[in-house]
Design a protein around this motif. Structure first.
Motif, short mmCIF file in Angstrom:
data_model
loop_
_atom_site.label_atom_id
_atom_site.label_comp_id
_atom_site.label_asym_id
_atom_site.label_seq_id
_atom_site.Cartn_x
_atom_site.Cartn_y
_atom_site.Cartn_z
N ILE A 223 -25.93 -53.89 -11.76
CA ILE A 223 -25.85 -52.45 -11.02
C ILE A 223 -24.97 -52.36 -9.93
O ILE A 223 -25.04 -53.12 -9.04
CB ILE A 223 -27.45 -52.18 -10.49
N GLN A 224 -24.08 -51.43 -9.99
CA GLN A 224 -22.96 -51.19 -8.95
C GLN A 224 -23.26 -50.83 -7.62
O GLN A 224 -22.67 -50.85 -6.76
CB GLN A 224 -21.62 -50.63 -9.52
N THR A 225 -24.41 -49.96 -7.77
CA THR A 225 -25.07 -49.04 -6.60
C THR A 225 -25.39 -50.03 -5.42
O THR A 225 -25.94 -51.05 -5.82
CB THR A 225 -26.06 -48.12 -6.95
N LYS A 226 -25.08 -49.95 -4.23
CA LYS A 226 -25.93 -50.65 -3.40
C LYS A 226 -27.40 -50.56 -3.17
O LYS A 226 -27.90 -49.27 -3.37
CB LYS A 226 -25.28 -50.27 -1.95
N PRO A 227 -28.13 -51.83 -2.78
CA PRO A 227 -29.44 -51.56 -2.93
C PRO A 227 -29.96 -50.45 -2.28
O PRO A 227 -31.09 -49.68 -2.65
CB PRO A 227 -29.86 -52.90 -2.41
N GLU A 228 -29.48 -50.25 -0.98
CA GLU A 228 -30.21 -49.15 -0.06
C GLU A 228 -30.11 -47.60 -0.84
O GLU A 228 -30.63 -46.79 -0.37
CB GLU A 228 -29.41 -49.15 1.50
N LEU A 229 -29.05 -47.51 -1.49
CA LEU A 229 -29.01 -46.31 -2.12
C LEU A 229 -29.84 -45.95 -3.15
O LEU A 229 -29.98 -44.86 -3.98
CB LEU A 229 -27.55 -46.03 -2.80
N LEU A 230 -30.52 -47.07 -3.78
CA LEU A 230 -31.48 -47.13 -4.90
C LEU A 230 -32.74 -46.55 -4.67
O LEU A 230 -33.63 -46.18 -5.26
CB LEU A 230 -31.46 -48.15 -5.74
N ILE A 231 -32.98 -46.67 -3.20
CA ILE A 231 -34.50 -46.39 -2.64
C ILE A 231 -34.75 -44.80 -3.15
O ILE A 231 -34.03 -43.87 -2.81
CB ILE A 231 -34.55 -46.50 -1.15
N GLY A 232 -36.04 -44.73 -3.55
CA GLY A 232 -36.27 -43.20 -4.02
C GLY A 232 -35.98 -43.08 -5.50
O GLY A 232 -36.58 -41.91 -5.70
N MET A 233 -35.24 -43.80 -6.03
CA MET A 233 -35.07 -43.20 -7.62
C MET A 233 -36.15 -43.63 -8.27
O MET A 233 -36.76 -44.36 -7.98
CB MET A 233 -33.77 -44.16 -7.79
N ASP A 234 -36.36 -42.89 -9.52
CA ASP A 234 -37.08 -42.72 -10.50
C ASP A 234 -36.81 -44.00 -11.44
O ASP A 234 -35.81 -43.70 -12.23
CB ASP A 234 -37.28 -41.53 -11.12
#
Length: 950
Positions: A223-234
């Motif tokens: 997963i290329q997205t930073k961990p903090e940007l994944l918070i709240g995703m479904d």
């Protein structure tokens, strides 16, 4: 004369004037007297009013004082310059100062220095801006040097345009502050730990929204997205989107759905990735006050564990990262356990300051009394210069407890002698709480499992007992020489009853259900005859309905085939019954042909085609799922939804395959392929042949302990026909009484009876001076539970017959144990014991990894097996507690080498040893268990040899 007259008149006038003056004076004096009296009365009244006012004021002052003294908060006043002018008595309880020690002192003398300036600023702003009140929190020093956190509300008292004083109400908030600090520390510690953990961690809430994810998780799955940007995703569709990463996508997807549906803890589950990696997955559901609040996924890449050098490198990195990011408490003590130094992290962990700890005895101050042995044992290791790790409970300053892992190491002096030791403490309280919760959950689950087993055992008995009479009476009716039509009806009745028996056995046998398997019993059978019987059974069932049952058999299918006819019968009944259920008119065609031949098998294809309602295309994937029913045109049919799922399993365990094609509104076709061997011999005689007892059984004496009247009649009819003398006992107690009166050649003992059950009756006969102490006892059990059968053998029974039984089953037992031998001495060597391993279980455990399997078998034979023989030592000493503990420890190793049946036996030993209910039973059970382990030894050694050769 005139002058005299004038003088006289003048004197009279003066006398008259004097008289008037006197009268006036008298009036004035009287008025003055009256006024004085009035003033006197007024003064007296004023004095009384003043006295009353003073008394009332004193009372009010007293009430006010009592109010101030009664509150648990500190109340004080200070002048605008900051000096104490009043303080209530609570200050002495909270801070240790008396009132006289406080009055006149400046408030800054009590404040911790770094908070003084900020508090002075607050007071100045209050006075300057005439703020009505403020609230502040700050630490103060107590008289004995400790620190107390204060939360206070301050109000201004104003005169004419000036501030006369400040009044404050202060409360001790030290406990709250400590709790907040502890909570923040714990949250920070956990967040830091998870973020830096060398495992991929994903935390989701109850709605599948991401709460926490670390970089390792992103790296693991690319997963290329930073961990903090994944918070709240479904994450609802995450499994579907990522299944291509796994070697078996559909299995991975089904497993994920099953895990999320059951919400049960799963630890260290292996996953194979499409790129060759091996991941270790752990799933932890999160519950708060019994309400599901989300879950945690943990993934570890264990691929490089097969490379020793990489394993060491990664292990070092992992543990170095953990040590760098964990808060560890360090404590140094001398050889007498006197604290030499306490580091800040340990002080924060335990709640004491360094000054409070140094010079004190660590055990006396920090250890509960029940932990002394653990500490002393490890302290002896320190004195020898050895390090060790162990778990221990500590007492905090506030009296609460915490669990820690202590890694202790000796401290050496200049001369090389041990002068003390250092302990590294890691707080594992939360882990311990989780372990306790898991243990409690395990206990509850075990209790539920035992209840379920008992329920199934009882249900098995209640169903099998009347079924025994049905099957038995059917056999007796065969002996009445029925006509052809009656014979056909009896044959169908017997076939249906036998099928019902098999179905009940499969559903109620807990061992089979838990193992997820059904044993395949291969023997010669008439395949064409079975098919024609099945056809006739359904022709009778659908008689009068506009449906034809057609059977077409390949001409090459003749004679007998080797396989399990009962399982095949169940498959056919399930599929044809399913077709009949969904077909209102038309036909059900059964086509059987030889599909192909190879060197070993004839592959027979069975096709069941109907003209029923068909299956919607979107529901085809659900057809073989458990508890799924496909409703046709809005109609729900009876059933559990297990039929087709069971059918698929029954086909596959025989090495076959099954498929379905269907058009909605046209019909369905189920096709399954099974491998059978052609038999060179015919099948065994049918069970409804009339059996005659050998002459050497004539006149034998049999005691029958059976409480069911129908079964009494059935057994009585058979024994009478075979010219065997018998006595009926309607319960276990009467059976024991009969065994005391008369010598029998054999005892048939029902298990579940009133007053005294079969186990108790057998134990009583075997352990009392009875005529039949050594007489063979055969259990008549309606239980499908393997542990019930094992328990019967352990209680002293020689063999068992499972209800319902056919005449030849009972006859073979009588021939085996009575026969021509007049001796009634117990002959255990005649029992047929199979020492086969559980192949299905071994396949699930090891798959194709023969090296791993060989290593486990070698470890079991060399290291574990000798421990089983120690069980007899505990029995000899009647040390039931250690027998229970050792049985519990050894129990899991049996399944690792395919000894699942022995595992169920040792579970029973563990349970009875813990309850210490029957010592005689335990002695017999352990001796039998050890003897059977000896019997398995050649099989285990041969398996190890085979694994090594492969």
């Amino acid at each position: 004369m005139e002058e005299l007259e004038l003088l006289k008149r003048r004197i009279e006038r003066e006398q008259k004037a004097r008289k008037q003056a006197e009268n006036i004076l008298e009036e004035k004096a009287l008025a003055l007297h009256t006024t004085n009296e009035q003033l006197k009365n007024l003064n007296e009244n004023l004095a009384k009013q003043v006295q009353l006012g003073i008394a009332e004021l004193q009372k009010t002052e007293k009430n006010y004082q009592e109010l101030i003294e009664s509150v648990q908060d500190i109340i004080y006043k200070i002048s605008p310059q900051g000096y104490f002018t009043f303080v209530n008595s609570v200050v002495e309880n909270r801070l240790g100062y008396t009132e006289s020690e406080i009055i006149g002192r400046h408030f800054t003398e009590l404040i911790i220095p770094q908070y003084v300036e900020s508090l002075i600023t607050v007071y100045r702003e209050m006075i300057g801006q005439k703020m009505e009140s403020t609230y502040n929190e700050f630490p103060v020093k107590t008289k004995d040097g400790n620190v107390v956190w204060i939360g206070q509300t301050v109000r201004l008292i104003q005169g004419e345009n000036t501030v006369t004083e400040l009044v404050a109400v202060a409360r001790d908030i030290s406990d709250r502050k400590a709790t907040e600090d502890s909570l923040r520390a714990t949250q920070t510690r956990l967040a830091t730990l998870i973020t830096n953990l060398q495992k991929g961690v994903l935390v989701e809430d109850e709605n599948r929204k991401i709460v926490l994810v670390n970089q390792q998780f992103c790296d693991t799955f690319g997963i290329q997205t930073k961990p903090e940007l994944l918070i709240g995703m479904d994450c609802s569709n995450a499994a579907e989107q990522s299944k291509h990463l796994f070697k078996h996508p559909n299995i991975f997807l089904a497993k994920i759905n099953k895990i999320l549906d059951k919400k049960r803890l799963i630890v260290d589950e292996n996953l194979q990735m499409a790129d060759g990696r091996i991941l270790l997955r752990t799933y932890i559901p999160i519950f708060l006050e019994k309400q599901y609040r989300g879950h945690l996924w943990e993934y570890s890449d264990i691929t490089e564990q097969y490379n020793a050098r990489e394993l060491i490198r990664k292990s070092e990195e992992k543990y170095r990262g953990i040590m760098n990011n964990m808060e560890l408490g360090l404590l140094e003590v001398d050889n007498n356990q006197i604290i030499i130094r306490a580091y800040d992290s340990f002080c924060q962990m335990i709640g004491y300051s360094q000054e409070e700890l140094v010079g004190k005895s660590a055990p006396a101050l920090l250890l509960p009394s029940d932990s002394d042995d653990t500490l002393n044992k490890n302290q002896e290791e320190r004195k020898k210069g050895s390090a060790s790790s162990y778990e221990l409970q500590l007492k905090k300053k506030d009296g609460s407890r915490l669990w820690v892992i202590i890694s202790g190491a000796p401290i050496f002096g200049d001369d090389g002698e041990v002068v003390g030791s250092m302990g590294i403490h890691y707080d594992i309280t939360e882990r311990k709480l989780l372990e306790q919760e898991l243990e409690q959950a395990k206990l509850i689950a075990e209790q539920a499992r035992q209840s379920e087993k008992q329920f199934l055992a009882n249900m098995s008995h209640e169903i099998r007992t009347p079924l025994n009479a049905i099957i038995g009476m059917t056999h007796l009716l065969f002996d009445t020489r029925p006509n052809k039509q009656q014979y056909e009806y009896l044959d169908i009745l017997k076939t249906s009853a036998d099928f019902l028996l098999t179905l009940i056995s499969d559903l109620l046998d807990m061992a089979k259900i838990e193992a997820g398997k059904v044993e395949v019993q291969n023997h010669p059978f008439d395949l064409a005859g079975l098919l024609r019987t099945t056809q006739r059974l359904f022709q009778i069932k659908i008689e009068g309905r506009p449906i034809e049952i057609n059977l077409m058999i390949d001409g090459r299918i003749t004679g007998y085939y080797i396989g399990d006819d009962l399982i095949l019968n169940q498959i056919l009944l399930n599929l044809i019954g399913n077709a009949e259920k969904f077909t209102e008119k038309g036909s059900i065609d059964i086509t059987v042909k030889q599909k192909r031949q190879d060197e070993k098998f004839d592959w027979i294809e069975f096709k069941i085609e109907d003209t029923g309602s068909g299956i919607p295309a979107e529901k085809m994937d659900m057809i073989f799922q458990k508890f799924k029913q496909i409703n046709s045109h809005g109609h729900k049919h009876k059933g559990t939804g297990l039929g087709l799922s069971i059918t698929k399993q029954l086909v596959e365990i025989q090495g076959g395959t099954i498929s379905v094609n269907s058009d909605e509104g046209v019909g369905s076709t189920f096709t399954f392929l099974l491998p059978y061997q052609k038999s060179e011999t015919e099948a065994l005689p049918t069970t409804h042949e009339i059996h005659f007892a050998p002459k050497n059984l004539n006149g034998s004496k049999v005691l029958v302990a059976e409480d069911n009247i129908m079964n009494q009649k059935y057994i009585s009819s058979l024994l009478t026909k075979w010219e065997i003398d018998f006595v009926i006992a309607s319960d276990g107690k009467k059976a024991v009484e009969q065994a005391q009166k008369k010598l029998f050649d054999l005892i048939l003992m029902d298990i579940q009876m009133p007053n005294m059950d079969g186990y108790e009756a057998t134990i009583t006969i075997r352990n009392t001076n009875s005529l039949n102490q050594k007489t063979p006892i055969i259990a008549l059990t309606a239980s499908a539970m393997l542990d019930q059968k094992s328990k019967a053998m352990s209680a002293g029974m020689d063999d068992f017959v499972t209800k319902p039984f056919a005449p030849n089953n009972l006859l073979s037992i009588l021939q085996r144990y009575i026969g021509s031998n007049d001796s009634v001495v117990k002959q255990p060597e005649t029992l047929a014991i199979s020492y086969d391993l559980d192949q299905t279980s071994l396949e699930q455990l090891y798959g194709d990894d023969k090296e791993y399997a060989a290593e486990m078998f070698e470890t079991f034979l060399e290291d574990v097996l000798p421990d089983f023989y120690q069980l007899q030592n505990f029995v000899e000493k009647k040390d039931w507690e250690n027998l229970s503990k050792e049985s519990h420890k050894l129990k899991p190793t049996l399944a690792m080498v395919g000894l699942n049946l022995m595992e169920s036996k040792i579970v029973e030993i563990e349970k009875n040893a813990k309850e210490q209910a029957n010592e005689d039973w335990l002695i017999s059970a352990v001796n039998t268990f050890v003897a059977e382990m000896d019997g398995y030894l050649p099989t285990l050694k041969q398996r190890l040899k085979t694994l090594r050769e492969d």
